[in-house]
Design an enzyme around this catalytic site. Sequence first.
Site, short mmCIF file in Angstrom:
data_model
loop_
_atom_site.label_atom_id
_atom_site.label_comp_id
_atom_site.label_asym_id
_atom_site.label_seq_id
_atom_site.Cartn_x
_atom_site.Cartn_y
_atom_site.Cartn_z
N SER A 551 0.84 -1.21 0.00
CA SER A 551 0.00 0.00 0.00
C SER A 551 0.86 1.24 0.00
CB SER A 551 -0.91 0.01 1.23
OG SER A 551 -1.52 1.28 1.38
N HIS A 576 -1.02 -1.35 -4.24
CA HIS A 576 -2.33 -1.04 -3.67
C HIS A 576 -2.45 0.48 -3.51
CE1 HIS A 576 -6.03 -2.31 -1.63
NE2 HIS A 576 -5.82 -1.30 -0.79
N ASP A 578 -4.86 3.30 -2.22
CA ASP A 578 -6.05 3.67 -1.45
C ASP A 578 -6.50 5.07 -1.85
OD1 ASP A 578 -6.75 1.55 0.49
OD2 ASP A 578 -4.68 1.82 1.13
N GLY A 708 -9.23 4.44 6.70
CA GLY A 708 -8.89 5.84 6.95
C GLY A 708 -8.13 6.14 8.21
N ASP A 737 -6.66 -6.83 4.09
CA ASP A 737 -6.00 -5.52 4.15
C ASP A 737 -6.05 -5.01 5.58
OD1 ASP A 737 -5.05 -2.96 3.85
OD2 ASP A 737 -6.54 -2.33 2.39
N GLY A 738 -4.86 -4.65 6.12
CA GLY A 738 -4.80 -4.03 7.44
C GLY A 738 -3.94 -4.80 8.41
N GLY A 739 -2.84 -4.18 8.87
CA GLY A 739 -2.00 -4.81 9.88
C GLY A 739 -1.23 -6.02 9.40
N GLY A 759 1.62 -2.50 3.94
CA GLY A 759 2.21 -1.18 3.76
C GLY A 759 3.55 -1.05 4.45
#
Length: 809
Positions: A551, A576, A578, A708, A737-739, A759
């Site tokens: 990301s 990715h 966003d 966000g 997606d996330g962490g 990311g």
Amino acid sequence: MAKYVIGVDGGTESLRAGVFDAQGRPLAFASSPYPTSYPHPSWAEQSPEDWWTALGAAVRAAVAQAGVSPGDVAAMSVDTTCCTVVALDAEGRPLRPALLWMDMRSARQAAQVAACGAPELRVNGGGGGPVSAEWMVPKALWLKQEEPNTYIAAHWICEYQDYLNYHLTGAMVASVDNVAIRWHGSDGPPLELLRRLGMEELSGKWPQEVLQLGARIGGGLTARAAAHLGLPEGLPVAQGGADAFIGVIGLGVIAPGDMAMLTGSSHLHIGMTDRPLSGKGMFGSYRGAVLPGVHVVEGGQTSTGSAVNWLRRGLMGGAVDYADLNAEAEAVPPGCEGLVCLDHFQGNRTPHTDPLSRGALVGLTLKHTRGHVFRGLVEAVAFGTEAVLEAMRGAGYSPTSLTIAGGATKSELWMQVHADVSNLPLHLTEVPDAPALGCAILAAVAAGLHPDIPTAVKAMVRVSRTITPDPQRHAVYRRLYQERYSKLYPALRPLFHAGHDHAPTPNGAPAVEEGASGQWAAAAAEAGEAARQGRQGEEGGGLPRAIVSPSILAADFACLGDEVERVLAAGADWIHVDMFDGGAIAGGNFTIGPPVVAALRKRAPGAFLDCHLAVQDPAKYVEAVAAAGASSFTFQIEPFLDAHTAQPDAAKRCAAAAAGAAELAAAIRARGMRAAVAVAPATGVEVVMPLADAGAVDMVLFMTVNCGFGGQSFQAQVLDKVAAARRAHPSLTIQVDGGINATTAALAAAAGANAVVAGTAVFLAPEGAAAAIGAIRGALLEHLPRATAAAHAHATLAAVEGAGPAAVL
């Protein structure tokens, strides 16, 4: 007597030639581009024949534009990218394309080098590392292990620099600069290093003669080379070296105690000393890399100009210019009335070598203005430079001046603060194209226009002005540095490293500590290499393809294109992107729009741009995002649910939402993009399953954090939805997606995800992007087959029992 010299700078994308007079004044410049190929993720190759073609074109054009006679040219010299490695036969013909400096295929070999413990590794942070896959020895080791026929056939394994000089003069020689800084050869060939790696024969494949900078190579231009360049046969060719270090000569930084500070989105510090040094928090020293008897030390800060740019663009929307910010900051007293900042926005390279470190603003009050914050960031960068200098002083190196070039020179305030904090004078020079001027200086010495490099530098480099430190302000800054800035990182490090320092890796071993590399990095790279070589299933064939999608929200937006190219070269499958429009669905956050997608497409034409729009009305962006070049368009399902809140029946509400989403997905596909749907952590899986059942979407994305907001914890309960989706659709692309890091990627894969968005774990990985991507991909490859096999078995059983797809939920 011939009175002009030619300096040639062989860069990553083009070769640039400049014509100078004996006083260092530029008359003309010309450049010629060449392509780079990317045959596999993390690979980057160039054709040496393209370099040769570009050299002839650029030199001829520069001489013509300068309006000088070829007979008036006294000599030439070339610098090039460092660690661009070529394998040649005995006649200098390439056996394969060159491995460009940014080529990261040798990550596993770099880990082997770092783990061997050879004494020559002391230049890498006193032996603590890291060793980069960019450098000569890992690349040569890759050739030996992966292309043994090429390695055995190679008469020469050398640099871009050596290839050009050989074809210019017929002499195969190496530059002391490249050998010292990136071949681990400061004290001669690194024989013990090669012995421990089992590749002693490499020393016989390297050029057997190593020349000092400015030394004449062979008998000058051969007849073939002279005809190619349009210059006289026998024209002296001077030995050059690595572009950045030749640029240091172009800045006039050659004497012990001198230091060059190259500024931009980051800071690079290259200093000269009269004795060998090494220690934690610095790189080097490199003996004789610039001049005999002079050693070179190296340091760097990762986010300097980029942090200031973040303030102006990220927080202020670009609504204020730097002139106004500088004026407001100049009215603020030193120390910013209690505000102190940490400049580690993208981690820290030296002296802490900690990619997990972050920026901080400490001591804010309601009195503080944007002028305070701007000055606080400027002071933090200057304090960060002082931390680099303090580490070097601890190893025995104390510079007496700083010669500065780059973006920081545009701010009088910034330069003055640098001078005041360091208590060193700052020099600025007349010619900004320092690498080309550095080559011109070397050529002038080879031609006899000047007797040696110091004399040539004195004649050809002119300091345009000097910023001197103010003793009173230095006393204030010294106290602030010792009492406040230097305490920030130790105090905040536990917060930055929470959940990282002792997190298990895929093989159960402790995570890699600062600057280290070893078996874990090697295993990660090996897993990534397995994926790159296709030792995994393909979508539709039983095992969905493992996909790592970094990301860009974690990237340095000041050099976004470079960041994206870096992770693509390191092995990323997708990028990715966003996109938030300020709506409630992403907490009011606003990020980038279609123009950034278009810029990324232009910079990386072959990249898969995985665009995720957390927006309230995704339909209005379809045309623009498609026109910008997106590969995939992922939209949130929640706006479609919100459109039917008046519907009391939950099943009918889901059906209506799915119908609207299917219509949007069809429009996305009609524009040539893949269509995907995203699900927030609080939304049930049953909302999106009708889309997957009908084949309306190509991918389902499950968010483990809310859109966000950064710094959220990985919500493992979301993986129940992943598992349900995988049971229903064994071959569907399912993204999480996330962490995401290597540990959570393993959890996601065990639940059935084959694609992950990572990311920070990629852009700021302590072990490097290639190893981090390899580790995450390795986790997917290790755990995904079992989840997919179970899903196939479950689906088969359901079909046998006559159950529909919904029954497997």
